[in-house]
Design an enzyme around this catalytic site. Structure first.
Site, short mmCIF file in Angstrom:
data_model
loop_
_atom_site.label_atom_id
_atom_site.label_comp_id
_atom_site.label_asym_id
_atom_site.label_seq_id
_atom_site.Cartn_x
_atom_site.Cartn_y
_atom_site.Cartn_z
CD GLN A 18 -2.29 1.25 2.96
OE1 GLN A 18 -1.94 0.71 4.06
NE2 GLN A 18 -3.33 2.05 3.16
N GLY A 19 0.97 2.04 -1.02
CA GLY A 19 1.74 3.35 -1.36
C GLY A 19 1.06 4.42 -0.75
CB SER A 59 2.56 6.90 4.72
OG SER A 59 1.36 6.32 5.26
CB SER A 63 3.75 -3.05 5.33
OG SER A 63 3.79 -2.11 6.47
CD GLU A 123 -5.00 0.63 6.76
OE1 GLU A 123 -5.22 1.77 5.85
OE2 GLU A 123 -3.61 0.61 7.07
CG ASN A 167 -5.25 4.05 17.83
OD1 ASN A 167 -5.06 3.81 16.74
ND2 ASN A 167 -5.21 3.17 19.14
CD GLU A 168 -3.08 9.65 19.54
OE1 GLU A 168 -2.55 9.00 18.13
OE2 GLU A 168 -2.47 9.37 20.25
C1 LIG Z 1 4.61 -0.48 11.26
C2 LIG Z 1 3.95 0.33 10.31
C3 LIG Z 1 3.29 -0.10 9.19
C4 LIG Z 1 3.02 0.85 8.19
N1 LIG Z 1 2.61 0.30 6.79
C5 LIG Z 1 2.17 1.19 6.07
C6 LIG Z 1 1.71 0.81 4.65
O1 LIG Z 1 2.07 -0.32 4.27
N2 LIG Z 1 1.67 1.74 3.76
C7 LIG Z 1 1.27 3.22 4.05
O2 LIG Z 1 0.84 3.81 3.19
N3 LIG Z 1 1.67 3.42 5.35
C8 LIG Z 1 2.14 2.92 6.18
N4 LIG Z 1 2.30 3.08 7.36
C9 LIG Z 1 2.31 4.72 7.76
C10 LIG Z 1 1.19 5.09 8.57
O3 LIG Z 1 0.07 4.91 7.98
C11 LIG Z 1 1.61 6.51 9.20
O4 LIG Z 1 2.55 6.29 10.10
C12 LIG Z 1 0.44 7.06 10.08
O5 LIG Z 1 -0.65 7.32 9.13
C13 LIG Z 1 0.82 8.19 10.75
O6 LIG Z 1 1.42 9.17 9.94
P1 LIG Z 1 2.95 9.85 10.47
O7 LIG Z 1 3.92 8.42 10.59
O8 LIG Z 1 3.51 10.61 9.31
O9 LIG Z 1 2.77 10.68 11.62
P2 LIG Z 1 2.05 11.78 11.77
O10 LIG Z 1 0.96 12.36 10.68
O11 LIG Z 1 3.39 12.91 11.75
O12 LIG Z 1 1.58 11.91 13.25
C14 LIG Z 1 2.40 11.75 14.15
C15 LIG Z 1 1.46 11.55 15.55
O13 LIG Z 1 0.67 12.63 15.81
C16 LIG Z 1 -0.57 12.57 16.48
N5 LIG Z 1 -1.52 13.15 15.48
C17 LIG Z 1 -1.23 13.47 14.14
N6 LIG Z 1 -2.28 14.08 13.78
C18 LIG Z 1 -3.33 14.32 14.69
C19 LIG Z 1 -4.48 15.01 14.75
N7 LIG Z 1 -4.90 15.66 13.84
N8 LIG Z 1 -5.13 15.04 16.10
C20 LIG Z 1 -4.57 14.52 17.16
N9 LIG Z 1 -3.10 13.86 16.91
C21 LIG Z 1 -2.75 13.96 15.61
C22 LIG Z 1 -0.72 10.93 16.38
O14 LIG Z 1 -0.32 10.39 17.70
C23 LIG Z 1 0.39 10.68 15.25
O15 LIG Z 1 0.91 9.30 15.87
C24 LIG Z 1 2.90 2.34 8.47
C25 LIG Z 1 3.17 2.67 9.67
C26 LIG Z 1 4.00 1.96 10.68
C27 LIG Z 1 3.96 2.24 11.96
#
Ligand SMILES: Cc1cc2nc3c(=O)[nH]c(=O)nc-3n(C[C@H](O)[C@H](O)[C@H](O)COP(=O)(O)OP(=O)(O)OC[C@H]3O[C@@H](n4cnc5c(N)ncnc54)[C@H](O)[C@@H]3O)c2cc1C
Lengths: 377, 415
Positions: free
Chosen positions: B134-135, B137, B169, B254, B397-398
């Site tokens: 899944q592309g 992020s 992933s 998902e 989860n937030e």
């Molecule tokens: C093990 C793992 C596997 C993954 N696999 C995939 C995959 O296969 N394909 C893919 O596309 N992506 C994948 N992801 C990416 C995942 O979808 C993103 O990490 C996720 O959407 C969070 O984005 P970010 O890491 O940029 O965190 P950010 O968006 O920078 O957020 C960081 C933290 O800030 C808080 N936050 C952010 N926005 C808000 C808000 N509006 N209100 C309150 N709190 C907030 C949350 O606590 C969040 O965890 C994977 C991530 C992990 C950890």
């Protein structure tokens, strides 16, 4: 006895704290720490302990291991608050060293109050690093439990979960001798001692089983229970101090990230779902830090309150650390889930700290025994 | 008769018996290699191949993709996947490796791709022969998914794709990727489009996959860089500019709130209790507590530990019963109220169970994978760390709580 209002934290302690912070920051900043202890991420990597013995030697030369040694045997008495401040700074740097281990042994030896124990303390004041080998195979924190025995005047058996065993030159061993439980002082390289290294989660520590096979050792306490009863509050307090420092690093690092990382055109810290938990982490750190300084001060000025205040400090620290760790990873998002992000070093050190010398539930149970009285059998 | 069996349609009842019989004779052999906790941590080819063999076997027998039409490689049945899932869960098997394919790509392709593409892509997806990733992020677009910058420029009936995806992933094993990208820079949501693109055949050409290392020391997710990847317009899902709507189909599935039931398998290799169907392992905690020592005493005799295990069991049962209630007409107040809670509850119970497990282990909780004396092979500290992947990924989860607050409770919208 009453506590001084300033916890015994005066000018000298401030200077010590500040120079310790600078020492850790300058000599092993977190990027260097990561390069040192986390170079190989493979969970099945060989068990090589990574630390900087030359920095430890500098700490010894600075006199920091003399802080927990009584003045009468060559120590430098700035009070337990000074040791707590030092441990807090060491925790803030997630520093790999036998600092806590050696302080722990110093407190137990001081409580043993014998000529042989004093001689051992002199060795520590002279620069020896030591660790306490007093846990059995079942991970019992109880004073009477040990799997090491005295047979024909020699130590046999195994001590488990021995902290930083590869970084020290001396062990303080708890051993059963008939009906008595005693403490022994022995060189780590004595004939008949073998180490089995544990593969642990924490990258900033090492841990081992120390196996004794007919080892000749120096008796330093004939009543281990009495010495431990007096000394354990110091051990709980110092590990809690380490956790406060580590948690403050986790908080500040996460706050910094929440101030710069933008999503939805806003810094993460704008969102109350991020802001409020970070404030809650701060509240818990401050509660714990106050309890730690209270417990440290009690060690010197109010010994009758030492156990009660130290149980409070360690119980609070264990819950606080779990929360600070969990939020630090969660709010870093995907980055926080990677090996290259430094916060995992602290996350893992805190996991280790949470368990060490009893977790929150253990300390609350012991506190309840003190406050409410023991549960009827 | 189990609760589930009692309400079976005749088709489901017959299929249930078939699944039971088949599973009895066809459980896969013990793995030749140590398996990870979930498909997201598959690191080696031998792990992958063992798991792919199992998915293929289950697919050939009709237990995977039962509800998809026959011409898409499915079983053409009505609401039978949940039956297969329940029967598989009851016997505890290795998991299916193609999780992203089955859980996200398949329903998205099914609802949004051209008919000929469904027939081309779905059979090998369902069988597990093609691994999918899944592309979504990007470094700058995580929670704020709609800000993705990876760009596709139209050249006749082709698209030229450039950009940078992250945390992808399974990309290191993937044949195909579902890809959310930008086709118009002047509109945030309406400037998005959705494609499926080949990965493996383009490696070393227009696609680079770089592994990232996880907090546990495992690999499993990656950076994926596109450098002038050329894709046929036929692999676009839905209309240009409708990428966000298509992505909603993916995300709903998902997060366990989609229309199609995801084929699931797993449970083996966990040090779980005898009772089957303990999704999060709270029953495993009972076994663990009986064999662990806390402060020298059997953890199961510790009143605090007993209380905490019961708390987790009650939460887990509550989760199970909510999923059941969600299927009963008239027993929920809002159609999305329970489905949107799934992701939160699933990930947080899993996290808390793993954390409790490390506490039950006491001092031995310090031991990790390489330690021969680590309880349960060191899986609980690893599971605890891995659980943060779940509370962060698929909508942190937030963010998930924002969605529930806004869509279900009608609270004012944040951004
Ligand atoms: C093990 C793992 C596997 C993954 N696999 C995939 C995959 O296969 N394909 C893919 O596309 N992506 C994948 N992801 C990416 C995942 O979808 C993103 O990490 C996720 O959407 C969070 O984005 P970010 O890491 O940029 O965190 P950010 O968006 O920078 O957020 C960081 C933290 O800030 C808080 N936050 C952010 N926005 C808000 C808000 N509006 N209100 C309150 N709190 C907030 C949350 O606590 C969040 O965890 C994977 C991530 C992990 C950890």
């Amino acid at each position: 006895m009453a506590q001084p209002t300033n916890f015994g934290f005066g000018e000298e302690q401030v200077m010590l704290r500040d120079s310790a912070r600078k020492f850790f920051q300058d000599s092993l900043p977190v990027d260097k720490l990561h390069a040192l202890v986390a170079a190989d991420p493979d969970p099945h990597r060989p068990l090589v302990t990574q630390w900087a013995p030359e920095l430890w030697q500098q700490m010894v030369d600075l006199g920091w291991t003399m802080l927990a040694v009584p003045e009468r045997v060559g120590g430098m008495d700035l009070g337990a608050v000074a040791v707590a401040a030092l441990c807090e700074e060491s925790g803030r740097a997630a520093f790999p060293s036998p600092l806590l281990a050696t302080a722990n042994v110093s407190y137990i030896l001081a409580a043993a109050n014998s000529t042989a124990a004093d001689a051992a303390l002199e060795a520590i004041a002279g620069g020896a690093a030591a660790t306490y080998a007093g846990i059995d195979s079942r991970g019992s924190w109880e004073y009477a439990d040990t799997d090491v025995e005295v047979r024909d005047g020699k130590l046999s058996g195994t001590a488990y979960y021995v902290q930083d065993a590869q970084k020290v030159s001396q062990f303080l061993v708890k051993a059963r001798n008939g009906a008595a439980v005693e403490l022994y002082w022995v060189a780590a390289d004595a004939t008949g001692i073998a180490l089995e290294i544990d593969a642990i989660v924490d990258l900033t520590r090492d841990q081992a089983r120390v196996c004794f096979d007919g080892v000749t050792a120096e008796l330093v306490a004939t009543d281990a229970g009495a010495a431990l009863h007096q000394a354990m509050p110091a051990l709980w307090t110092m590990v809690a101090a380490d956790m406060v420092g580590a948690a403050e690093w986790q908080l500040q690092t996460t706050v910094e990230y929440a101030r710069v990382r933008k999503q939805f055109d806003r810094e993460l810290g704008f969102f109350q779902a991020v802001k409020h938990p970070l404030v809650n982490v701060m509240l818990e750190i401050d509660q714990t830090k106050s309890l730690v300084y209270n417990a440290a001060c009690a060690l010197d000025s109010e010994p009758e309150a030492a156990a009660r205040t130290a149980h409070m400090a360690k119980a609070s620290a264990s819950d606080m650390a779990a929360y600070a760790s969990s939020r630090s990873v969660q709010f870093h998002g995907g980055i926080g889930f990677t090996w290259e992000c430094y916060i995992h070093l602290y996350f893992k050190r805190q996991m280790h700290n949470q368990m060490l010398w009893g977790d929150a539930a253990y300390h609350r149970a012991k506190l309840a025994d003190l406050v409410i009285g023991p549960v009827a059998a | 008769m189990s609760d589930a069996a009692r309400k079976d349609t005749p088709e489901q009842a017959e299929f249930r018996q078939y699944c039971r019989d088949w599973l009895q004779d066809n459980l896969p052999p013990e793995p030749p290699v140590r398996l990870p906790l979930s498909p997201l941590e598959i690191m080696t080819e031998p792990q992958l191949h063992y798991l792919q063999d199992w998915q293929k076997k289950a697919y050939d027998a009709g237990l995977v993709g039962c509800d998809y039409p026959v011409d898409c490689g499915g079983g053409g049945r009505n609401d039978c996947q949940r039956v297969a899932n329940a029967e598989i869960a009851a016997v505890r098997t290795p998991f299916f490796p193609n999780v992203i394919g089955l859980g996200m790509a398949a329903p998205t392709v099914f609802f949004h791709a051209r008919e000929d593409k469904k027939r081309e892509l779905l059979p090998r997806l369902l069988s597990g022969e093609d691994i999918w990733c899944q592309g979504f992020s990007e470094p700058g677009a995580g929670s704020d998914l709609a800000s993705v910058q990876t760009f596709a420029e139209r050249k006749g009936d082709k698209w030229i794709i450039n950009g940078h995806k992250v945390w992808t992933s399974l990309a290191h094993f993937a044949e195909w990727m579902i890809l959310l990208l930008r086709t118009d820079k002047s509109h945030k949501y309406d400037g998005l489009s959705y494609f499926v693109v080949p990965i493996r055949s383009e490696l070393g050409k227009s696609i680079t996959v770089r592994p990232l290392i996880k907090i546990t020391g495992e690999t499993g997710f990656n950076e994926v860089i596109f450098d002038n990847l050329e894709v046929d317009d036929a692999y676009r899902l839905d209309e240009v500019g409708k990428g966000w709507q298509v992505a909603m189909t993916t995300l709903a599935h998902e997060r366990g709130a989609g229309e199609l039931v995801t084929p699931r398998s797993g449970g083996r290799g966990k040090s779980a209790g005898k009772e089957s169907g303990s999704v999060f392992g709270s029953s495993a905690l009972v076994d663990l507590a009986k064999t662990s020592f806390r402060n020298g005493k059997t953890a199961a005799d510790d009143a605090v530990i007993r209380d905490r295990i019961m708390q987790e069991m009650i939460r887990e049962e509550g989760f199970k019963q909510s999923s059941r209630r969600a299927r009963v007409q008239g027993l929920q107040d809002h159609p999305m109220r329970i489905p949107l809670q799934n992701k939160l509850l699933m990930t947080e119970i899993t996290q808390d169970v793993a954390e409790l497990a490390t506490e039950i282990e006491g001092a031995a909780g310090s031991l990790y994978l390489a330690d021969p004396n680590a309880p349960a092979g060191g899986r609980w500290p690893m599971a605890y760390m891995n659980s943060f992947g779940m509370t962060i990924a698929a909508g942190a989860n937030e963010v998930q709580r924002n969605i529930l607050g806004e869509r279900v409770l009608g609270l004012p919208k944040s951004k």
